[in-house]
Design an enzyme around this catalytic site. Structure first.
Site, PDB file in Angstrom:
ATOM      1  N   ASP A 273     -20.635  95.823  48.434  1.00 26.20           N
ATOM      2  CA  ASP A 273     -20.318  94.445  48.050  1.00 26.20           C
ATOM      3  C   ASP A 273     -19.037  94.443  47.213  1.00 26.20           C
ATOM      4  O   ASP A 273     -18.531  95.507  46.831  1.00 26.20           O
ATOM      5  CB  ASP A 273     -21.513  93.906  47.246  1.00 26.20           C
ATOM      6  CG  ASP A 273     -21.369  92.430  46.914  1.00 26.20           C
ATOM      7  OD1 ASP A 273     -20.601  91.733  47.603  1.00 26.20           O
ATOM      8  OD2 ASP A 273     -22.028  91.981  45.952  1.00 26.20           O
ATOM      9  N   GLU A 276     -13.517  93.084  48.267  1.00 23.78           N
ATOM     10  CA  GLU A 276     -12.325  92.339  48.770  1.00 23.78           C
ATOM     11  C   GLU A 276     -11.022  92.965  48.269  1.00 23.78           C
ATOM     12  O   GLU A 276     -10.033  92.842  49.000  1.00 23.78           O
ATOM     13  CB  GLU A 276     -12.423  90.868  48.363  1.00 23.78           C
ATOM     14  CG  GLU A 276     -13.518  90.114  49.106  1.00 23.78           C
ATOM     15  CD  GLU A 276     -14.944  90.502  48.668  1.00 23.78           C
ATOM     16  OE1 GLU A 276     -15.116  90.826  47.484  1.00 23.78           O
ATOM     17  OE2 GLU A 276     -15.851  90.503  49.512  1.00 23.78           O
ATOM     18  N   ASP A 349     -21.651  84.692  49.850  1.00 23.53           N
ATOM     19  CA  ASP A 349     -22.465  83.819  48.988  1.00 23.53           C
ATOM     20  C   ASP A 349     -22.484  82.383  49.481  1.00 23.53           C
ATOM     21  O   ASP A 349     -21.744  81.526  48.993  1.00 23.53           O
ATOM     22  CB  ASP A 349     -21.954  83.896  47.553  1.00 23.53           C
ATOM     23  CG  ASP A 349     -22.130  85.298  46.988  1.00 23.53           C
ATOM     24  OD1 ASP A 349     -22.976  86.048  47.519  1.00 23.53           O
ATOM     25  OD2 ASP A 349     -21.418  85.638  46.036  1.00 23.53           O
TER      26      ASP A 349
HETATM   27  C1  GLC Z   1     -22.361  89.100  44.982  1.00 28.42           C
HETATM   28  C2  GLC Z   1     -22.963  89.292  46.360  1.00 28.42           C
HETATM   29  C3  GLC Z   1     -24.439  88.969  46.323  1.00 28.42           C
HETATM   30  C4  GLC Z   1     -25.117  89.854  45.273  1.00 28.42           C
HETATM   31  C5  GLC Z   1     -24.458  89.681  43.916  1.00 28.42           C
HETATM   32  C6  GLC Z   1     -25.008  90.662  42.877  1.00 28.42           C
HETATM   33  O1  GLC Z   1     -22.404  87.756  44.613  1.00 28.42           O
HETATM   34  O2  GLC Z   1     -22.301  88.538  47.339  1.00 28.42           O
HETATM   35  O3  GLC Z   1     -25.005  89.173  47.580  1.00 28.42           O
HETATM   36  O4  GLC Z   1     -26.470  89.544  45.186  1.00 28.42           O
HETATM   37  O5  GLC Z   1     -23.056  89.887  44.017  1.00 28.42           O
HETATM   38  O6  GLC Z   1     -24.823  91.981  43.271  1.00 28.42           O
END
Ligand code: GLC
Length: 665
Positions: A273, A276, A349
């Site tokens: 995650d 980017e 998200d």
């Molecule tokens: C980001 C991700 C989400 C995750 C969060 C905490 O917002 O897109 O999926 O739960 O971080 O790690």
């Protein structure tokens, strides 16, 4: 400097592709920018989003072509927005290097785009099951409670995801021992019950001289630096962080090796995650950050859009080495064209709203046409609160999302399939169960993608590009080429219109036959969703199971749908999670159906070296327009019962190696 190209655009030309954009499926009349961005709670049409896929297709007078602008700098595409007879694309640097891909059919274009940028590897079958996620399930007791609930309530599930709170102060590759005193024991207990454990790993490494990952990265010069040689620092979940330069092959090898302890503890998959890369406040890195770029050094302007892909590539390659002969499973948020070789993708998200369910349906079709077939949305919406109806409609759509995962933000109410009361729980159970019944079909569609370059989700325009009526349809799609899905995306809706492409279609639930090439008004009660199967399809089905580890049958079931034209279907089977298929240890079975008013012929041909455990088939023949009196299997008369059941099906048991079945009036 920047590079640009402008082309002529016809009045009726339609445009598709570009990855994950949240605007209408046909891109015409819009301008888009590609700069990977953490877009929390993004809205319709908002951009930039998380991924950069600079590939689009046009349809000009019924003929399709594609352009892949392989440039990693910030790029923009204008589809007849600025001037109605022009399309332009440009980038803030790099070369004007693009590929023209000829059709004439969109399917040819997508397949050729796949030959340039790759397809998803064949995933382990369990990764196609239902995944349950939340920010975050902890401590250990909570994780086990969730797992137990799935089994007790008989709702199938294959994977549980651990979000950032499993770590010690959000330090990657560590465990919070207060919440998870013995991770291997917990993971084993879950595995014994058929659950895989997936953990999140972000790129930000906490600046902490007592933390081995930070120390190693610092000693070996693996972290990104600014143009003045200072380290690139930014705040993310762990606080003050530095970031590995994943564009450096040495860093990728090091990173891949860091998963050893997690793999040894039994972790089965990794979720990357924030790649980017996301930085709180600033958004991302400043432009002057330097990158190795596989020896072709460059600034962040060139490396930004590939940073996330190189991260998940390092993760995938590391897991592949560590898991020996098991297929890795990875998910990523950011990516660039070709990321499909290393990971599945989720759309980031999103929000718990009906509008976002609609956006998600478009994004998944678009991703699939843009090379990224293994994709899904956060079912139910990440932020905000869905009611039971919205959640259930999203689960129904999720059955036909290549990646099926429910996920929710930490500040929302609990969000499991049973969270909305018994009525919705029952429907969610039925639909998650449907995912598992269709698993052999779903798995075969992934094989067709991996091996033969077909996209998994296909908008109707891919079925009938010469028919301009299909150019704007974005709320109906097919999964593979045999199952057509019309999700319900409005509160209270219990009917909807569905355009069916030409040919014969069967209502999946009732077996009613409908003529394609027309729009139909169909029922969509809350405990159902319109699903249609193409005439001539042979759909393998599994008995209901609670996780794919239970898929072991002594008889394989097929639903066989009569058609009066010739149609092909495929079924793929193998060991499910190893690489033995690369040595031809698999079976690819091809079925051909051909029918008329008084007969139907079904043939089977088999390729590959795998030996399944079952010996026989249970074939349910649907839609015969005549009463069968005689059946021959490889020339021998079949003596079983030929009467119709309550759903007008005839059941035939055959040997698994049959070559030809003739059903006669
Ligand atoms: C980001 C991700 C989400 C995750 C969060 C905490 O917002 O897109 O999926 O739960 O971080 O790690």
């Amino acid at each position: 400097y920047y590079v640009y190209a402008t082309k002529k655009c016809d009045a009726g030309e339609a445009f598709y592709g570009l990855g994950d954009k949240s605007s209408n499926l046909n891109l015409r009349g819009n301008r888009f920018v590609n700069w990977n961005t953490d877009a929390y709670s993004f809205g319709k049409g908002q951009q930039p989003l998380y991924r950069t896929i600079p590939f689009y297709m046009g349809i000009k007078e019924g003929v399709s072509y594609g352009i892949f602008f392989d440039n990693t700098f910030k790029s923009q595409f204008d589809f007849a927005q600025e001037e109605s007879d022009k399309i332009s694309f440009w980038a803030d640097g790099g070369e004007l290097q693009y590929y023209y891909i000829h059709g004439p059919h969109m399917m040819d274009v997508v397949k050729r785009y796949h030959t340039l940028t790759g397809t998803h590897k064949l995933p382990p079958m369990w990764a196609l099951g239902y995944h349950q996620c939340r920010w975050s399930y902890y401590p250990e007791k909570k994780v086990k409670d969730i797992a137990r609930n799935f089994r007790e309530r008989k709702i199938p599930c294959d994977a549980i995801h651990l979000d950032i709170d499993y770590m010690d102060g959000y330090r990657c590759f560590t465990w919070n021992r207060k919440y998870f005193p013995d991770p291997s024991a917990m993971i084993k207990e879950l595995a014994d019950d058929g659950f895989k454990t997936i953990v999140i790993i972000d790129p930000g490494i906490r600046v902490d001289e007592n933390y081995s990952v930070f120390k190693e990265g610092k000693q070996n010069n693996y972290f990104c630096r600014r143009c003045d040689d200072y380290f690139m620092e930014g705040h993310v979940w762990p606080g003050r962080c530095q970031f590995p330069d994943f564009t450096n092959p040495k860093v990728r090898t090091w990173w891949g090796g860091l998963f050893k302890e997690l793999v040894d503890a039994g972790v089965a998959g990794v979720w990357n995650d924030m790649n980017e890369p996301a930085v709180f406040g600033a958004g991302t890195f400043p432009h002057d950050v330097r990158h190795n770029y596989d020896g072709f050094h460059g600034s962040h302007r060139k490396a930004h859009n590939v940073y996330g892909m190189q991260m998940v590539r390092a993760t995938y390659e590391g897991l592949k080495k560590l898991q020996k002969n098991k297929r890795p499973f990875t998910i990523t948020r950011a990516g660039y064209s070709g990321v499909q070789r290393y990971a599945s993708v989720w759309t980031g998200d999103n929000v718990a709203s009906w509008e976002h369910l609609k956006i998600g349906i478009v994004q998944l079709q678009r991703l699939s046409m843009s090379g990224i077939s293994f994709c899904g949305t956060d079912i139910g919406g990440f932020s905000g609160e869905p009611d039971g109806e919205l959640f259930t409609r999203w689960v129904q759509m999720g059955v036909f999302s290549p990646f099926m995962r429910a996920h929710s933000a930490g500040d929302t109410a609990e969000r499991e399939p049973w969270s909305f009361g018994p009525e919705f729980e029952e429907i969610n159970r039925k639909f998650i169960g449907l995912r598992y019944r269709l698993m052999p079909y779903i798995y075969s569609v992934f094989w067709e993608h991996h091996k033969h370059n077909f996209p998994i989700l296909r908008p109707l325009v891919m079925h009938e590009q010469e028919n301009v009526l299909t150019h704007g349809i974005q709320d109906v799609f097919t999964f593979g080429d045999k199952i057509l899905v019309a999700p319900v995306t409005d509160a209270g809706a219990r009917h909807r219109n569905v355009y069916l492409p030409s040919g014969i279609w069967y209502n999946y639930w009732t077996h009613d036959m409908l003529q394609g090439g027309a729009e139909h008004f169909v029922d969509a009660p809350i405990d159902s969703m319109p699903i249609f199967v193409k005439g001539g399809a042979v759909i393998p089905e599994s008995p209901l199971m609670q996780h794919v580890g239970e898929f072991e049958v002594d008889e394989l079931m097929f639903q066989v749908y009569y058609s009066d034209y010739e149609a092909n279907s495929f079924y793929f089977e193998d060991h499910d999670d190893t690489f033995a298929f690369e040595q031809d240890i698999y079976l690819e079975k091809k079925y051909v159906i051909k029918g008329d008013e008084s007969s139907m012929i079904l043939t089977q041909s088999i390729e590959g070296l795998y030996t399944p455990r079952y010996e026989t088939y249970d074939l349910k023949i649907i839609g015969l327009p005549f009463i069968p009196t005689k059946v021959y299997i490889d020339g021998k008369e079949y003596t079983g019962d030929l009467s119709f059941d309550e759903l007008r099906r005839v059941r035939i048991k055959s040997n698994k190696n049959f070559k030809r079945i003739e059903i006669l009036a």
